[in-house]
Each structure stands twice: as C-alpha cells, then as structure tokens.
Enzyme design. Structure first.
Site, PDB file in Angstrom:
ATOM      1  N   LYS B  86      38.173  41.111  40.541  1.00  0.00           N
ATOM      2  CA  LYS B  86      36.756  40.750  40.401  1.00  0.00           C
ATOM      3  C   LYS B  86      36.381  39.561  41.279  1.00  0.00           C
ATOM      4  CE  LYS B  86      35.469  43.824  37.342  1.00  0.00           C
ATOM      5  NZ  LYS B  86      34.514  44.875  37.760  1.00  0.00           N
ATOM      6  N   GLU B 108      26.744  40.629  34.149  1.00  0.00           N
ATOM      7  CA  GLU B 108      27.206  41.355  32.969  1.00  0.00           C
ATOM      8  C   GLU B 108      28.723  41.306  32.990  1.00  0.00           C
ATOM      9  OE1 GLU B 108      26.894  42.748  35.826  1.00  0.00           O
ATOM     10  OE2 GLU B 108      28.617  44.093  35.986  1.00  0.00           O
ATOM     11  N   SER B 377      44.794  46.053  39.093  1.00  0.00           N
ATOM     12  CA  SER B 377      43.516  45.354  39.284  1.00  0.00           C
ATOM     13  C   SER B 377      43.490  43.980  38.627  1.00  0.00           C
ATOM     14  CB  SER B 377      42.369  46.213  38.768  1.00  0.00           C
ATOM     15  OG  SER B 377      42.586  46.558  37.413  1.00  0.00           O
TER      16      SER B 377
END
Lengths: 257, 409
Positions: B86, B108, B377
């Site tokens: 991210k 969000e 991830s």
C-alpha cells in the site's frame, strides 16, 4: 418535453411564484406510509414529487437518506414493488412524478426496459446523480425516445462552460445543488449563492431551475422565490415523518408558501 | 466515441457532478506527472530512502523442496515501510498531492494497511488526514486503528451498510464532495472512477518492474506463473504489469473464497458464478449484487479482500483470458499461513496468504526447473488478534484475560 410543459403550465398560474418538489424514499418507513405522505403532499399543492428507489450504495446522499435507503432495503423493498407503487401513485394523483435513483438500478433492470416501464407508468423524469453525460450513451438517447426528462445537476463548483455543456443533455429542469456536500445539512444563503444562481440561470439556456439541498422552511422558500422556479424539500420531510408521523406533512407543506 | 478510462467494457467515471472540476484537476495533474520522467525518479528515490525499495525476491527453498515442484519465489512487499504494498501507491499520490497544493488527505481502508500508509504519508508531508473504516473492520484490525491514531490521523468508524470496505469508500466520497477544494482522496486500490485505476496501477507497477529484473537475475529465466491475491486488485496489478507482455507467464489472481464459493459467504467476483456486471462506487465492473442491483454482503477472514467489486483492469484481463482467477477459503488460508511461517520463517498477511494457497496447490504440478512467484502483499503482524483467535491459542487468550483484568481494575 412533457415535464417542462407541465412546469411551465404551473408557473403560468398567477398565484404560483415558485413550485415545490418533494422527495420520498420508497419503502421507508413503508410503502403504506409513503402512500399517506404523498396524499398529504398532493393535497397541499406540491407540483413535483421525486420518488427515490432505494440503493445499497447511495454515495451522494447524507446520513438521513442513507439510513432511509438502508432500512427500506432491510424491510425487503424491491425494484418491482417500487414500480408497482409508482404506477398506483401516477394513476391516483395528477402531480408530476420523477424517479430518483442510482445508475445501477437502471443498469441491472435493463436501461431500455426501465425507460419503457417508467413511460408506461407515467413517470416524467429521472434524477440519476451518479450518471454524468459522458457516461451511459444509451440512457441519453432513450430519454429522448421515451420522452422522460433526464434531470441534470449543477453544483456550486460547476463553471459556466460546464453548465452550458450539461444543458445540452438536460430536459425538464435543472437541479441546482445549493451547496457542497451531501443531502440533509443546512445551507447558508449568502452573496456567493446569489452569484451562483445567476451563473446557473445563464448556463441553463432557458430551462427552469430547481434548488435543493438544505431547504427546509418557509423562510428558505421565500428567499428562493424569484431566484429559482422550484424549491426542493428532501430530508426535511423524512425527519418530520420520523418525529411526528405522516399526518404532520400536510400542515408543513401548507406552511411553506 | 473513444471514452477515457475504459479497459474493454470496464471502468469509466460515474461521478457526481459536484466532483467534475476536481476530477479535471486530478486528471491534468496526473497526466503531467506521468509525462514527467523527473516525477518517476523522485518517486523511486523516495521509495528507496523512506520505504525499503527495491523489496527482495526471496527463494523459498524449504517450501520448494516440500512440494517437490517449481522453485517458489516470494516478492517481499511486506518489507515495505508500514508493512505492505500500500505504501507504493500512497507515497506516489502524496507526491501528487504536493504538486496539486492540497492540504488534507482522506482515505478508505479495509484491513487498515492503506489507512496506516496514508496516515504515515500525511505525517511525513505535513497533511491533515482522515481515514474512513467500516466498523466491522475497526473491530477486526484494531492494531492498525491504534497506529493510525498515533500517527495523527482521525479514524472515523463507518456504521452504514455492511460496515466494511465498500461503505468506507462511500463515506470517503461523501467527505470529498464536501471538501474537495483542500482535500485529495487517496483511493487505495485500482478501483473507483478514472483516473484512479490507472494511477494506482502506475504507482504499483514498481513491484512488477523489480520482480521481472530480480527473477531474471536470481533464477535466470521468467517464471512460469505469478500469483497474487485480489481484493480491489492493486498488488496483483502491480506485479502482473511486470509480466503482461510475456504470454508465456501465466498470471493468477486469487480471491477470497470465504466459507466456500458455493456458500454465498465469500468475496469471489471473478472466481465464482455469483457476480454480474454493474455500476457502483464510480465505475463499471463485475459486482457481487442481487437481481435488483443491490450489493450483497461479502465475507472473508481477510478484511482487505472483503469487497464487492474488482478492478476494471483485472475484469478486462479476465475477460481476455490473460489472468486466471481462483479462490481460497478461510480455512485453506490459515493452513497456508501456518505452513509459510513454519517452513520459511515468514508471516504473510491473511490477504497475501490467499495467493500462497493457490501457489501451494499448483507448485507440485510444475517441474523443479520452473519458477513461480508469489506476491506477498503484506506482513501478518496486523492480524495477530484474528489469527490467534482462529488458532484458538491458549497462551494468547490467557494474556488477553490478564490484560483485560489489568484495565478493568
């Protein structure tokens, strides 16, 4: 053209300086209460009513209408039931009815099927806040074919050039959002608002102007008279029904102008 | 008419009129940044000095031997600052925010990784920050809520709808239409209205660029297959872009199978028969919705995959047959997580563990002279409560009881 004609016809009457459009969320708190509320709105002279078909993702709405959408769906309100109810309303009352909903409801139903059905019911316009004229090509073509007015939205952030661009796709009237944000918060009318309204009038190329978001009192309607053609009462009646029941709607509407 | 922001039939920008000018501004700023080689250099430099790029590609020798098939390589996005891929997107959008001169960011978050990354970026760049997070996710990802608040962000629990990621997105949009002048919405994934899918995919492409170079260097050839979990799809798009041009590399997206794709309690859009085309949250894609077009409740043990829609770019690659989709159940995910910890000493996030599930199912069917890459991830630290609960760990429960008693006193 049917919607704009009805609006012009009403505005031509000498006692009408401004028209009223009210809003309900279908199935909230129930279709039975919707029926009573609409009767009171009509009996007290409301000229236009937008019936919102509830959607699970009402992105452009504020907390009150979001909750109403959610509870209507939780109570089992279906698109089919909304259409059936709308048919009854159009048959019972002479008021102009519009559908307000989000694009996915039409998309999933089938865009042309939805137009066909709405036309058959007697719906005069669609307000779809998440469909800009750049998207949904079929929608704009079908609006002409079925003579159901696509209501476009002007915002305080819209430039005059953008307004003129939007007016090319618009019919019926233009819905001017009074301020930034979502539905249901108070609007401050100030000098900025007046210059915004002047910009809307120039950009609307002759279509009537409705003003909504945060309109809730006789004073608001008095202020809008002469500046707009239609005042839109949305969240205010939902709050009223929640607090005082459907029978409070009639006196409230009667007291607005 | 050629419309912008479409990938085949998917994508678009279904935005309320009030955001039209904001999107014009964003499109212009993004186009200018993308066309400016100095911007990408600045971005790579920032990620090298503030995050941990390039992240390593780890050869999982023990697991490769365990399955007796392909050589398993793990792309270590968990080693990014804040513990997940991210950060790539967020730092990139942060540089864009600086260019646009905005003072406030909103985002969000589902698993909380995007929220933590955004709060981190806001702290570093001196921006005000508000994070919207579904109430259910606030409960299941409590450690991330704590860190977001400590980093100076305001975390708003979202109580509408299903109280998960989609509702957090709606709420972030409601904020944005109120304060677009000074606020940028840092969309966390390759979804939403154009230009977000393109923008987020561009920032995440750094994963694939590195992985391509690393596998060539370490293994001496391209991998046979690349696996990535898919919620919105940003880590998958990130790594897939490094191999899209090589048809011999098979790309596999792994969605949340929840309690099973036949139970109705999952979040598998492309790997189940339950999704259909729709328009919501500003874009056209395959959604888990009913016949009326109402979005359904989704379920996954992994908050970051618990979402109704999927990237329009991935929907197109799926339709073209370029990316294959599979689903991993909650139960399979726990098993893969445990195996990865025990064999390699690596703790993948619950989200990332979905990719491991499918890789483990297929590794044994390939030859030892072939390689596969699993995109890890993020790291699993944030999942400590969920994982401890799933393992029904007695000593952890004892610890929580003691802490509870301490605070109650």
């Amino acid at each position: 053209m049917q919607l704009e004609e009805s609006i012009r016809h009403e505005l031509a009457r000498p006692e009408k300086d401004i028209l009223l459009m009210t809003h309900i969320v279908l199935g909230y708190p129930s279709l039975e209460v919707n029926r009573q509320v609409i009767s009171q709105m009509v009996a007290n002279g409301v000229e236009l009513i937008e019936m919102q078909i509830p959607f699970s993702e009402p992105m452009a709405d504020g907390p009150t209408i979001v909750r109403a959408n959610q509870e209507a769906l939780a109570a089992g309100t279906t698109v089919a039931a909304c259409l059936e109810f709308a048919e009854e309303m159009c048959r019972t009352h002479k008021t102009s009815f519009l559908f307000m909903t989000y694009y996915n409801i039409l998309y999933k139903f089938g865009i042309e099927e939805f137009f066909k059905k709405a036309r058959q019911i007697g719906i005069k316009g669609f307000i779809i806040p998440d469909l800009p004229p750049e998207e949904g090509e079929d929608f704009w073509r079908l609006a002409g074919e079925y003579d159901i007015a696509p209501i476009l939205i002007y915002a305080p952030t819209s430039t005059e050039a953008r307004m003129q661009e939007l007016a090319k796709s618009a019919q019926g009237f233009i819905y001017c959002v009074a301020r930034k944000g979502v539905t249901g918060q108070q609007t401050d009318f100030d000098n900025d608002f007046e210059s915004y309204m002047a910009r809307c009038r120039r950009g609307a190329t002759g279509l009537p102007l409705a003003v909504g978001f945060g309109i809730s009192s006789r004073a608001d309607i008095a202020y809008l008279t002469g500046k707009a053609d239609i005042g839109v009462i949305g969240t205010a009646t939902i709050n009223l029904v929640d607090k005082e029941g459907p029978e409070a709607v009639g006196p409230f509407i009667a007291g607005l102008r | 008419m050629q419309k912008t922001g479409y990938y085949g039939q998917w994508g678009g920008a279904y935005i309320p009129e009030i955001l039209f000018e904001t999107f014009q501004e964003l499109n212009a700023a993004f186009a200018a940044a993308k066309a400016d080689p100095a911007f990408w250099q600045e971005y790579v430099g920032l990620m090298a000095t503030y995050s941990c790029r390039p992240t390593p590609l780890t050869h999982a020798a023990n697991l490769s031997e365990h399955f007796g098939g392909a050589q398993i390589y793990i792309k270590r996005e968990d080693l990014n600052h804040t513990g997940a891929h991210k950060a790539n997107n967020v730092m990139g959008q942060g540089l864009l925010v600086k260019r646009m001169g905005k003072k406030r960011v909103i985002a969000e978050t589902g698993a909380g990784q995007h929220g933590v990354a955004t709060a981190t970026m806001a702290a570093k760049f001196g921006l005000e920050c508000t994070i919207y997070m579904g109430e259910e996710d606030v409960m299941r990802q409590r450690p991330n809520v704590f860190w977001m608040e400590k980093l100076g962000a305001t975390v708003v629990p979202v109580t509408s709808g299903s109280k998960t990621l989609k509702d957090a997105i709606n709420e972030a949009f409601r904020d944005w239409v109120t304060r677009m002048d000074d606020t940028h919405y840092v969309m966390g994934t390759v979804c939403g209205p154009h230009p977000f899918p393109e923008m987020v995919a561009w920032f995440q492409s750094i994963i694939g660029q590195e992985a391509h170079e690393q596998i060539n260097k370490q293994f001496g050839a391209l991998p046979a297959r690349v696996y990535a979990c898919v919620g919105g799809g940003s880590n998958a798009m990130g790594i897939f872009q490094g191999f899209l041009e090589h048809p011999e590399v098979e790309l596999i997206g792994v969605e949340a199978g929840g309690h099973g794709v036949d139970t109705g309690q999952h979040a598998a859009r492309l790997a189940s028969k339950d999704a259909s085309a729709g328009v919501a949250q500003g874009y056209h894609t395959m959604f888990l919705q009913n016949n009326d077009g109402q979005m359904m409740d989704t379920h996954s043990v992994a908050a970051g995959l618990d979402y109704i829609g999927v990237s329009p770019i991935l929907a197109d690659l799926w339709e073209q047959g370029r990316v294959r989709f599979a689903a991993a159940t909650d139960q399979e995910v726990m098993a893969a997580l445990e195996l990865t910890m025990k064999r390699e000493g690596i703790i993948p996030a619950l989200e990332s563990s979905h990719a491991f599930v499918q890789a483990y199912k297929e590794a044994g069917t390939l030859r030892p002279d072939q390689a596969i890459i699993v995109n890890m991830s993020g790291r699993g630290d944030k999942d400590i409560f969920t994982v401890a609960h799933a393992f029904d760990d007695p000593s952890w429960k004892e610890f929580i009881r003691k802490k509870g008693a301490e605070y109650a006193a």
